[in-house]
Design a protein around this motif. Sequence first.
Motif, PDB file in Angstrom:
ATOM      1  N   THR A 104     -10.821  12.821  13.170  1.00  0.00           N
ATOM      2  CA  THR A 104      -9.759  12.529  12.212  1.00  0.00           C
ATOM      3  C   THR A 104      -9.028  13.785  11.735  1.00  0.00           C
ATOM      4  OG1 THR A 104     -11.414  12.467  10.431  1.00  0.00           O
ATOM      5  CG2 THR A 104     -10.759  10.354  11.413  1.00  0.00           C
ATOM      6  N   MET A 105      -9.504  14.960  12.136  1.00  0.00           N
ATOM      7  CA  MET A 105      -8.781  16.201  11.843  1.00  0.00           C
ATOM      8  C   MET A 105      -7.892  16.642  12.998  1.00  0.00           C
ATOM      9  SD  MET A 105     -11.501  18.618   9.743  1.00  0.00           S
ATOM     10  CE  MET A 105     -12.935  18.407  10.814  1.00  0.00           C
ATOM     11  N   PHE A 106      -8.094  16.060  14.190  1.00  0.00           N
ATOM     12  CA  PHE A 106      -7.377  16.534  15.375  1.00  0.00           C
ATOM     13  C   PHE A 106      -5.867  16.544  15.185  1.00  0.00           C
ATOM     14  CE2 PHE A 106     -10.696  15.277  18.875  1.00  0.00           C
ATOM     15  CZ  PHE A 106     -11.617  16.123  18.289  1.00  0.00           C
ATOM     16  N   ALA A 107      -5.320  15.419  14.690  1.00  0.00           N
ATOM     17  CA  ALA A 107      -3.865  15.280  14.609  1.00  0.00           C
ATOM     18  C   ALA A 107      -3.242  16.303  13.664  1.00  0.00           C
ATOM     19  CB  ALA A 107      -3.494  13.867  14.167  1.00  0.00           C
ATOM     20  N   HIS A 121      -5.409  13.581   5.831  1.00  0.00           N
ATOM     21  CA  HIS A 121      -5.293  14.980   6.234  1.00  0.00           C
ATOM     22  C   HIS A 121      -3.837  15.353   6.526  1.00  0.00           C
ATOM     23  CE1 HIS A 121      -9.505  15.390   6.099  1.00  0.00           C
ATOM     24  NE2 HIS A 121      -9.801  14.965   7.303  1.00  0.00           N
ATOM     25  N   LEU A 122      -3.130  14.464   7.216  1.00  0.00           N
ATOM     26  CA  LEU A 122      -1.740  14.769   7.565  1.00  0.00           C
ATOM     27  C   LEU A 122      -0.831  14.821   6.343  1.00  0.00           C
ATOM     28  CD1 LEU A 122      -1.351  12.802  10.903  1.00  0.00           C
ATOM     29  CD2 LEU A 122      -0.830  15.225  10.559  1.00  0.00           C
ATOM     30  N   ALA A 123      -1.269  14.220   5.238  1.00  0.00           N
ATOM     31  CA  ALA A 123      -0.474  14.309   4.005  1.00  0.00           C
ATOM     32  C   ALA A 123      -0.291  15.766   3.579  1.00  0.00           C
ATOM     33  CB  ALA A 123      -1.140  13.513   2.894  1.00  0.00           C
ATOM     34  N   LEU A 124      -1.270  16.617   3.887  1.00  0.00           N
ATOM     35  CA  LEU A 124      -1.130  18.037   3.553  1.00  0.00           C
ATOM     36  C   LEU A 124      -0.041  18.693   4.394  1.00  0.00           C
ATOM     37  CD1 LEU A 124      -4.882  19.090   3.192  1.00  0.00           C
ATOM     38  CD2 LEU A 124      -3.219  18.771   1.362  1.00  0.00           C
ATOM     39  N   ALA A 174       6.184  13.712   8.524  1.00  0.00           N
ATOM     40  CA  ALA A 174       6.175  13.104   9.851  1.00  0.00           C
ATOM     41  C   ALA A 174       5.406  11.794   9.779  1.00  0.00           C
ATOM     42  CB  ALA A 174       5.531  14.044  10.874  1.00  0.00           C
ATOM     43  N   ASP A 175       5.614  10.935  10.776  1.00  0.00           N
ATOM     44  CA  ASP A 175       4.898   9.670  10.851  1.00  0.00           C
ATOM     45  C   ASP A 175       3.492   9.924  11.372  1.00  0.00           C
ATOM     46  OD1 ASP A 175       4.132   7.236  12.884  1.00  0.00           O
ATOM     47  OD2 ASP A 175       5.108   6.513  11.058  1.00  0.00           O
ATOM     48  N   ALA A 176       2.486   9.602  10.570  1.00  0.00           N
ATOM     49  CA  ALA A 176       1.099   9.950  10.896  1.00  0.00           C
ATOM     50  C   ALA A 176       0.632   9.309  12.191  1.00  0.00           C
ATOM     51  CB  ALA A 176       0.176   9.547   9.745  1.00  0.00           C
ATOM     52  N   TYR A 177       0.966   8.041  12.405  1.00  0.00           N
ATOM     53  CA  TYR A 177       0.502   7.359  13.605  1.00  0.00           C
ATOM     54  C   TYR A 177       1.159   7.946  14.855  1.00  0.00           C
ATOM     55  CZ  TYR A 177      -0.758   3.517  16.741  1.00  0.00           C
ATOM     56  OH  TYR A 177      -1.252   2.767  17.781  1.00  0.00           O
ATOM     57  N   ALA A 178       2.447   8.243  14.770  1.00  0.00           N
ATOM     58  CA  ALA A 178       3.142   8.841  15.912  1.00  0.00           C
ATOM     59  C   ALA A 178       2.560  10.205  16.241  1.00  0.00           C
ATOM     60  CB  ALA A 178       4.635   8.956  15.614  1.00  0.00           C
ATOM     61  N   VAL A 179       2.234  10.990  15.211  1.00  0.00           N
ATOM     62  CA  VAL A 179       1.630  12.308  15.423  1.00  0.00           C
ATOM     63  C   VAL A 179       0.271  12.156  16.099  1.00  0.00           C
ATOM     64  CG1 VAL A 179       0.631  14.324  14.257  1.00  0.00           C
ATOM     65  CG2 VAL A 179       2.873  13.467  13.562  1.00  0.00           C
TER      66      VAL A 179
END
Length: 316
Positions: free
Chosen positions: A24-27, A133-136, A143-148
């Motif tokens: 869950t940290m990869f993206a 995590h991507l919120a940071l 960016a769109d979290a799922y697309a990333v």
Amino acid sequence: MATTEPQTIVVFARNRPFFGAQVTMFATLWQLKQLYPSATLKIVARAGAFAFLKQLPWVDKVIQADSFKDELAAIDSTCGLMISFRATSLKHCLLALLRRPARRLSYSGRFGLDWVWTQRCKPNLSVYRTEGHLALVDLLLPADAYAVSCACLESLANAELRTTLRSLRRLTIMPGAGEGEFKKWGIERFLAAAESCLQRGLVDKVCFVLGPDEHKERERLAHWHLADKAEIWDKPSLPDLCALVQASALVLTNDCGPSHIAQGCEVPVVAVFDENKPEWFWDRPNAVCIVPESGQPINTVPVDTVVNACCSLLAK
């Protein structure tokens, strides 16, 4: 480009050694490298908590830091951006204060010390961990979290293998769960669901992803009467696991580490969890989470309920 590119980015990863916690940290790490391709990306974690992070081609260096001194040394004079995933760590507030990189990102709510961080957001345990995590990184450039996540795992996959696997319609099953039997729906139920999907002509092949602890599952599969329709993927590499997942018509899974590869890819997912866990299930299109009645164990989830969910997604 989000802002001026830092020479070095230092990320303090979560210290949980489980595969899912790392996946869950990869993206987030991938997105940082997209934003700052020339920066050196360093990940800091305790021993045993970064086994899979070391395999990521976009991570330049993984640092074992088992003490405050080790963590402080990881933030050298070239660090222009520091990010901490550890929402409740006062220690990382002190690290940020002592080294003072130009930009310091983390979660808010640390006992009045939010001012230490140049940018911050509130931790949100009601969303999937990858989104949290991507919120940071969204503080730098939204960016769109799922697309990333999909782009990240697509770049990691063995592309040649993925193309080969797409010649058959595959149901991938992940029956393990490293944290204990309470998370396992049970190999017999998975086999019953697989047989139903095969009999209905929904899939051509069933692929079982097994880890080092799935001895019972491995033994049972060896004697399954439909073994000629099955493949065992025994401890696959990250690129091969990503390829299999992305080539699958559907993934049926417990709450386990490999499930987070499936949840982060553009593939239909049916997950059987012991309870609702929004932090660990990505509520997105083409994903269904099935849980038992309140207070009941996971093995009370009916096979028919799971098969119906699989059929619904496979029919789309």
